[in-house]
Design an enzyme around this catalytic site. Sequence first.
Site, PDB file in Angstrom:
ATOM      1  N   GLU A  45      75.170 -43.333  26.435  1.00 24.54           N
ATOM      2  CA  GLU A  45      74.165 -43.940  25.724  1.00 24.54           C
ATOM      3  C   GLU A  45      74.447 -45.212  25.009  1.00 24.54           C
ATOM      4  O   GLU A  45      75.111 -45.102  24.154  1.00 24.54           O
ATOM      5  CB  GLU A  45      73.607 -42.784  24.955  1.00 24.54           C
ATOM      6  CG  GLU A  45      72.394 -43.260  24.030  1.00 24.54           C
ATOM      7  CD  GLU A  45      72.268 -42.157  22.763  1.00 24.54           C
ATOM      8  OE1 GLU A  45      71.465 -42.500  21.942  1.00 24.54           O
ATOM      9  OE2 GLU A  45      72.640 -41.153  22.928  1.00 24.54           O
ATOM     10  N   ASP A  56      68.568 -45.282  12.618  1.00 25.65           N
ATOM     11  CA  ASP A  56      70.247 -45.393  12.754  1.00 25.65           C
ATOM     12  C   ASP A  56      70.568 -45.182  11.169  1.00 25.65           C
ATOM     13  O   ASP A  56      70.185 -45.887  10.275  1.00 25.65           O
ATOM     14  CB  ASP A  56      70.588 -46.680  13.170  1.00 25.65           C
ATOM     15  CG  ASP A  56      70.316 -46.871  14.790  1.00 25.65           C
ATOM     16  OD1 ASP A  56      70.252 -45.711  15.490  1.00 25.65           O
ATOM     17  OD2 ASP A  56      69.894 -47.979  15.285  1.00 25.65           O
TER      18      ASP A  56
END
Length: 258
Positions: A45, A56
């Site tokens: 990924e 994030d």
Amino acid sequence: MSSKVEAQLDKGKALIGYLPIGFPNFEESVEAAVALVESGVDILELGVPYSDPVMDGLVIQEATQIALAQGFKLPQAIEAVRQITERVSAPVLLMTYFNPVIQYGVDKFAADLAAAGGAGLITPDLIPDEAAEWIAASEKYDLDRVFLAAPSSTDERLRQSVELSRGFVYAVSTMGITGARADVDVAAQTLVERLRAVGAEYVGVGVGISTGEQVAEVLSYGDGAIVGSALVKSLNDGGVAAVALTAQGLAHGKPSAS
């Protein structure tokens, strides 16, 4: 046409490793991704650096900001996929917020990603009922599309994500942003059970996994264990050799038959 990711998951439980493209620099990010596969990661990924990475955690935010400061541009994501798929056979997914894809051109991005050997996209900020253009492009170019499911999602939204995902559904195991945690939230298993109940065949579990023991725990009920922050931290602290060692430790959590 068969899904690259589903073909990998058909072989058994998977360790899915995340690293951002362009950190600490473009060349080393490619080497680190190749090292992950050589060290036991089954699916890659690759994160596309973005100026507003709302999902994030701090470790990944800092890494992607370094990549952007060094001049990362979206075509480099396609080039990274090309270079990596020339060297390893593991499926390579890009994880990207969707605005850069829109700016690039959805159909063109899908065409270029497929031509580079990419498997598809994970789209954290794109909900299925707003994804018609991407769904059409992914069908046209035989790409996987991974939508996210959260503990707060309704059963109807989970069903929609299952029906429209291709490859696996990404179960966000905890509410909030990504980052390594000491314990994987109990909400993860409940969410996977809910996804199974609405027809999910393959579920990848991410957000908070950082040890081989946690990988084993997640793979006892999920199909893929997704690890990001722990790998990014290793790359930051010790370079490619360190991230390879971390991946080897994580891979010990996979069932021996996989």
